[in-house]
Design an enzyme around this catalytic site. Structure first.
Site, PDB file in Angstrom:
ATOM      1  N   ALA A   1     -31.815 -36.088  -7.573  1.00 34.14           N
ATOM      2  CA  ALA A   1     -30.738 -35.795  -6.637  1.00 34.14           C
ATOM      3  C   ALA A   1     -30.459 -34.294  -6.711  1.00 34.14           C
ATOM      4  O   ALA A   1     -30.751 -33.652  -7.740  1.00 34.14           O
ATOM      5  CB  ALA A   1     -29.489 -36.594  -7.010  1.00 34.14           C
TER       6      ALA A   1
ATOM      7  N   GLY B   1     -33.191 -39.103  -9.610  1.00 32.09           N
ATOM      8  CA  GLY B   1     -33.275 -39.831  -8.341  1.00 32.09           C
ATOM      9  C   GLY B   1     -34.711 -40.032  -7.861  1.00 32.09           C
ATOM     10  O   GLY B   1     -34.969 -40.944  -7.074  1.00 32.09           O
TER      11      GLY B   1
ATOM     12  N   GLU C   1     -35.855 -42.977  -9.696  1.00 30.85           N
ATOM     13  CA  GLU C   1     -35.078 -44.101  -9.159  1.00 30.85           C
ATOM     14  C   GLU C   1     -35.588 -44.554  -7.794  1.00 30.85           C
ATOM     15  O   GLU C   1     -35.676 -45.757  -7.531  1.00 30.85           O
ATOM     16  CB  GLU C   1     -33.589 -43.702  -9.086  1.00 30.85           C
ATOM     17  CG  GLU C   1     -32.970 -43.575 -10.472  1.00 30.85           C
ATOM     18  CD  GLU C   1     -31.605 -42.912 -10.449  1.00 30.85           C
ATOM     19  OE1 GLU C   1     -31.457 -41.832  -9.846  1.00 30.85           O
ATOM     20  OE2 GLU C   1     -30.678 -43.480 -11.051  1.00 30.85           O
TER      21      GLU C   1
ATOM     22  N   GLU D   1     -30.492 -37.390 -16.677  1.00 29.24           N
ATOM     23  CA  GLU D   1     -29.090 -37.202 -16.281  1.00 29.24           C
ATOM     24  C   GLU D   1     -28.134 -36.904 -17.428  1.00 29.24           C
ATOM     25  O   GLU D   1     -27.220 -36.100 -17.277  1.00 29.24           O
ATOM     26  CB  GLU D   1     -28.583 -38.441 -15.510  1.00 29.24           C
ATOM     27  CG  GLU D   1     -29.123 -38.554 -14.098  1.00 29.24           C
ATOM     28  CD  GLU D   1     -30.452 -39.277 -14.000  1.00 29.24           C
ATOM     29  OE1 GLU D   1     -31.078 -39.521 -15.055  1.00 29.24           O
ATOM     30  OE2 GLU D   1     -30.875 -39.610 -12.889  1.00 29.24           O
TER      31      GLU D   1
END
Ligand code: CAA
Length: 263
Positions: free
Chosen positions: A63, A108, A111, A131
């Site tokens: 992200a 992300g 993910e 993260e």
């Protein structure tokens, strides 16, 4: 679209996240374009999708850290929901999605690959959930899907340590199904997708739904889900043609692609 491209190759659609300057990091605009791209896929003419990243270095580097850096608690939760909604739509998309992971798949990026049905990667791929090093938890499904894919113990180790792993280790722990030299990755993904697309499309869709829905419930309920989707295949042209070809021992006919029809 500025950050996502779509290419149709026969029955196969190829979706490419195209923000190479930021290693294909997912900001709000990329998430919105991804959502719109999946919604626009013509399900009458497409039987399998490939998801990959532009360039030779990165699938998706996570992200967008710049966008997240100033979020409040409420905005952070909303950003998580935005990603989760798109990734869940990919996971439950009616046809299979193959992630062709061509480099970094961090945060992300790891993910989104896990929301796909199948992951294959290049030798330079790097997976990880970094993260906690950034002061946050994985927020686009990583705490849930990684544990389901590689087991809770391995997922906890990877997430708590924020350690990145290379392609060979991702293969060893079952996070990816196969590793290819970079130049062979997309051809391999296309070959697999074409193989899926050559099978009865209603049956393939029903298999995806049976596996996904069955994993959410106990075995007694799961086999009922399978029974209904198995039954749903009967009386279709796919089933009549598929079984008819076998019984007629017509090898030529057997190789023919069963035409798509809804019922
Ligand atoms: N967000 C925003 N920009 C990113 C980015 C990200 N996740 N990852 C890379 N970029 C940008 C860099 O800022 C850089 O931009 P500039 O050229 O404008 O400076 C550009 O992409 C190239 O990156 P690097 O110069 O860092 O390239 P590198 O080869 O030295 O390193 C890397 C590559 C190891 C992937 C490194 O970029 C990196 O560590 N990126 C962040 C990875 C990460 O932590 N991802 C998780 C994000 S959090 C998350 O995803 C939360 C969630 O679950 C929802």
């Amino acid at each position: 679209m500025e950050f996502v491209t779509y290419e149709q190759d026969g029955y196969v659609g190829i979706i490419t996240i195209n923000r190479p300057k930021a290693l294909n990091a997912l900001n709000s605009a990329v998430l919105e374009e991804l959502d719109a791209t999946f919604k626009a896929v013509d399900l009458d003419t497409t039987r399998c999708l490939i998801l990959t990243g532009a360039g030779e270095k990165s699938f998706v580097a996570g992200a967008d850290i710049g966008e997240m850096s100033t979020l409040t608690k409420a905005e952070g939760e909303a950003f998580g929901k935005k990603g989760n909604d798109v990734f869940r739509a990919i996971e439950t998309f009616p046809i299979p999605v193959i992630a062709a992971v061509n480099g970094f798949a961090l945060g992300g990026g790891c993910e989104i690959s896990m929301s796909c049905d199948i992951r294959i990667c290049s030798e330079n791929a790097v997976f990880g959930q970094p993260e906690v090093g950034l002061g946050i938890t994985p927020g686009f499904g990583g705490t849930q899907r990684l544990a389901r894919l590689v087991g809770a113990g391995m997922a906890k180790q990877l997430i708590y340590t924020a350690r990145n792993i290379k392609a060979d280790e991702a293969y060893r722990i079952g996070l990816v199904n196969a590793v290819y030299p970079l130049e062979e990755l997309l051809p391999a993904a296309k070959k697999m997708a074409a193989g899926i697309a050559a099978n009865a499309p209603i049956a393939v869709r029903n298999c995806k739904k049976a596996i996904n829905d069955g994993l959410q419930v106990d075995m007694d309920q799961a086999i009922v889900i399978e029974e209904k989707l198995f039954g749903d295949c009967f009386e279709t042209e796919d089933q009549k043609a598929g079984m008819g070809n076998f019984l007629e021992k017509d090898k030529e006919k057997k190789l023919k692609v069963v035409p798509f029809q809804n019922k």
